[in-house]
Design a protein around this motif. Structure first.
Motif, PDB file in Angstrom:
ATOM      1  N   SER A  36       0.861  -1.174   0.000  1.00 26.65           N
ATOM      2  CA  SER A  36       0.000   0.000   0.000  1.00 26.65           C
ATOM      3  C   SER A  36       0.908   1.238   0.000  1.00 26.65           C
ATOM      4  O   SER A  36       2.092   1.157   0.357  1.00 26.65           O
ATOM      5  CB  SER A  36      -0.943  -0.016   1.209  1.00 26.65           C
ATOM      6  OG  SER A  36      -0.198  -0.006   2.399  1.00 26.65           O
ATOM      7  N   PRO A  37       0.397   2.400  -0.431  1.00 20.50           N
ATOM      8  CA  PRO A  37       1.247   3.590  -0.584  1.00 20.50           C
ATOM      9  C   PRO A  37       2.007   4.033   0.665  1.00 20.50           C
ATOM     10  O   PRO A  37       3.168   4.410   0.564  1.00 20.50           O
ATOM     11  CB  PRO A  37       0.261   4.658  -1.050  1.00 20.50           C
ATOM     12  CG  PRO A  37      -0.796   3.891  -1.776  1.00 20.50           C
ATOM     13  CD  PRO A  37      -0.953   2.619  -0.976  1.00 20.50           C
ATOM     14  N   SER A  38       1.385   3.984   1.839  1.00 23.76           N
ATOM     15  CA  SER A  38       2.072   4.475   3.049  1.00 23.76           C
ATOM     16  C   SER A  38       3.324   3.677   3.391  1.00 23.76           C
ATOM     17  O   SER A  38       4.397   4.257   3.585  1.00 23.76           O
ATOM     18  CB  SER A  38       1.124   4.496   4.247  1.00 23.76           C
ATOM     19  OG  SER A  38       0.166   5.497   4.057  1.00 23.76           O
ATOM     20  N   PRO A  39       3.253   2.330   3.465  1.00 24.32           N
ATOM     21  CA  PRO A  39       4.481   1.583   3.751  1.00 24.32           C
ATOM     22  C   PRO A  39       5.513   1.698   2.632  1.00 24.32           C
ATOM     23  O   PRO A  39       6.716   1.697   2.895  1.00 24.32           O
ATOM     24  CB  PRO A  39       4.025   0.139   3.904  1.00 24.32           C
ATOM     25  CG  PRO A  39       2.560   0.142   3.977  1.00 24.32           C
ATOM     26  CD  PRO A  39       2.076   1.466   3.488  1.00 24.32           C
ATOM     27  N   CYS A  40       5.050   1.833   1.402  1.00 22.34           N
ATOM     28  CA  CYS A  40       5.974   2.000   0.274  1.00 22.34           C
ATOM     29  C   CYS A  40       6.744   3.305   0.434  1.00 22.34           C
ATOM     30  O   CYS A  40       7.972   3.342   0.306  1.00 22.34           O
ATOM     31  CB  CYS A  40       5.210   1.965  -1.043  1.00 22.34           C
ATOM     32  SG  CYS A  40       6.280   2.121  -2.486  1.00 22.34           S
ATOM     33  N   TYR A  41       6.030   4.374   0.729  1.00 17.89           N
ATOM     34  CA  TYR A  41       6.655   5.689   0.927  1.00 17.89           C
ATOM     35  C   TYR A  41       7.660   5.631   2.078  1.00 17.89           C
ATOM     36  O   TYR A  41       8.773   6.165   1.970  1.00 17.89           O
ATOM     37  CB  TYR A  41       5.578   6.740   1.198  1.00 17.89           C
ATOM     38  CG  TYR A  41       6.128   8.123   1.391  1.00 17.89           C
ATOM     39  CD1 TYR A  41       6.553   8.874   0.307  1.00 17.89           C
ATOM     40  CD2 TYR A  41       6.236   8.672   2.668  1.00 17.89           C
ATOM     41  CE1 TYR A  41       7.075  10.152   0.483  1.00 17.89           C
ATOM     42  CE2 TYR A  41       6.761   9.942   2.855  1.00 17.89           C
ATOM     43  CZ  TYR A  41       7.181  10.675   1.760  1.00 17.89           C
ATOM     44  OH  TYR A  41       7.701  11.934   1.934  1.00 17.89           O
ATOM     45  N   ALA A  42       7.276   4.962   3.164  1.00 15.95           N
ATOM     46  CA  ALA A  42       8.166   4.854   4.323  1.00 15.95           C
ATOM     47  C   ALA A  42       9.446   4.096   3.959  1.00 15.95           C
ATOM     48  O   ALA A  42      10.543   4.470   4.389  1.00 15.95           O
ATOM     49  CB  ALA A  42       7.449   4.153   5.477  1.00 15.95           C
TER      50      ALA A  42
END
Length: 165
Positions: A36-42
């Protein structure tokens, strides 16, 4: 790889995709690697913070910008003490035309990749290096006639394949 860096399969997949598609959005990247975008960004931010991702930039088609000359130059330093090597490195780094500098083993000490407008521009760069008293004993230069291929991506699978993740 540095023992302090703990990279997993997902990190390596992120690195593979960013090498090919550095301009993709976080949402696109997350979709490609199955996060999902949030863990990817992190994860991308973490890879930047620990220095694995040094930055993002454009690869330029130099030939479309005009004529230029690529020269590889072997440099031999007269004295091999660490401070003498460092003096050369610091002096050479001041020249924007010197794109890459490698301290190598073998018959010479440094291999430089120099990009200039033409031969006389290259001579000015070399004259500047010699006049800067950086300890250069001798040098040999090789003008690139053509570039059959140029790769910008590190072969992550071959160097850090799944068996090592």
């Amino acid at each position: 790889m540095d023992q302090m860096l703990k990279l997993d399969r997902t990190d390596f997949r992120i690195l593979e995709h960013l090498q090919r598609m550095g301009r993709c959005s976080n949402v696109e990247l997350a979709d490609l690697i199955g996060l999902s975008p949030s863990p990817c960004y992190a994860r991308v931010k973490r890879l930047q913070q620990i220095g694995v991702i040094e930055g993002f930039g454009a690869h330029l088609a130099m030939a479309k910008l005009g004529d230029f000359l690529i020269v590889f130059t072997e440099i031999t330093i007269s004295n091999h003490r660490r401070h003498n090597l460092r003096r050369f490195e610091e002096g050479a780094e001041k020249y924007p035309e010197i794109m890459e500098c490698y301290n190598v083993s073998g018959g010479y000490d440094f291999l430089l990749k120099i990009v200039t407008r033409n031969v006389s521009h290259f001579h000015r760069v070399m004259d500047g290096l010699l006049e800067a008293d950086l300890g250069i004993e001798k040098f040999s230069s090789y003008i690139v006639m053509r570039v059959p291929f140029l790769k910008h991506e590190i072969p992550i699978d071959q160097l850090f394949g799944e068996g090592r993740w």
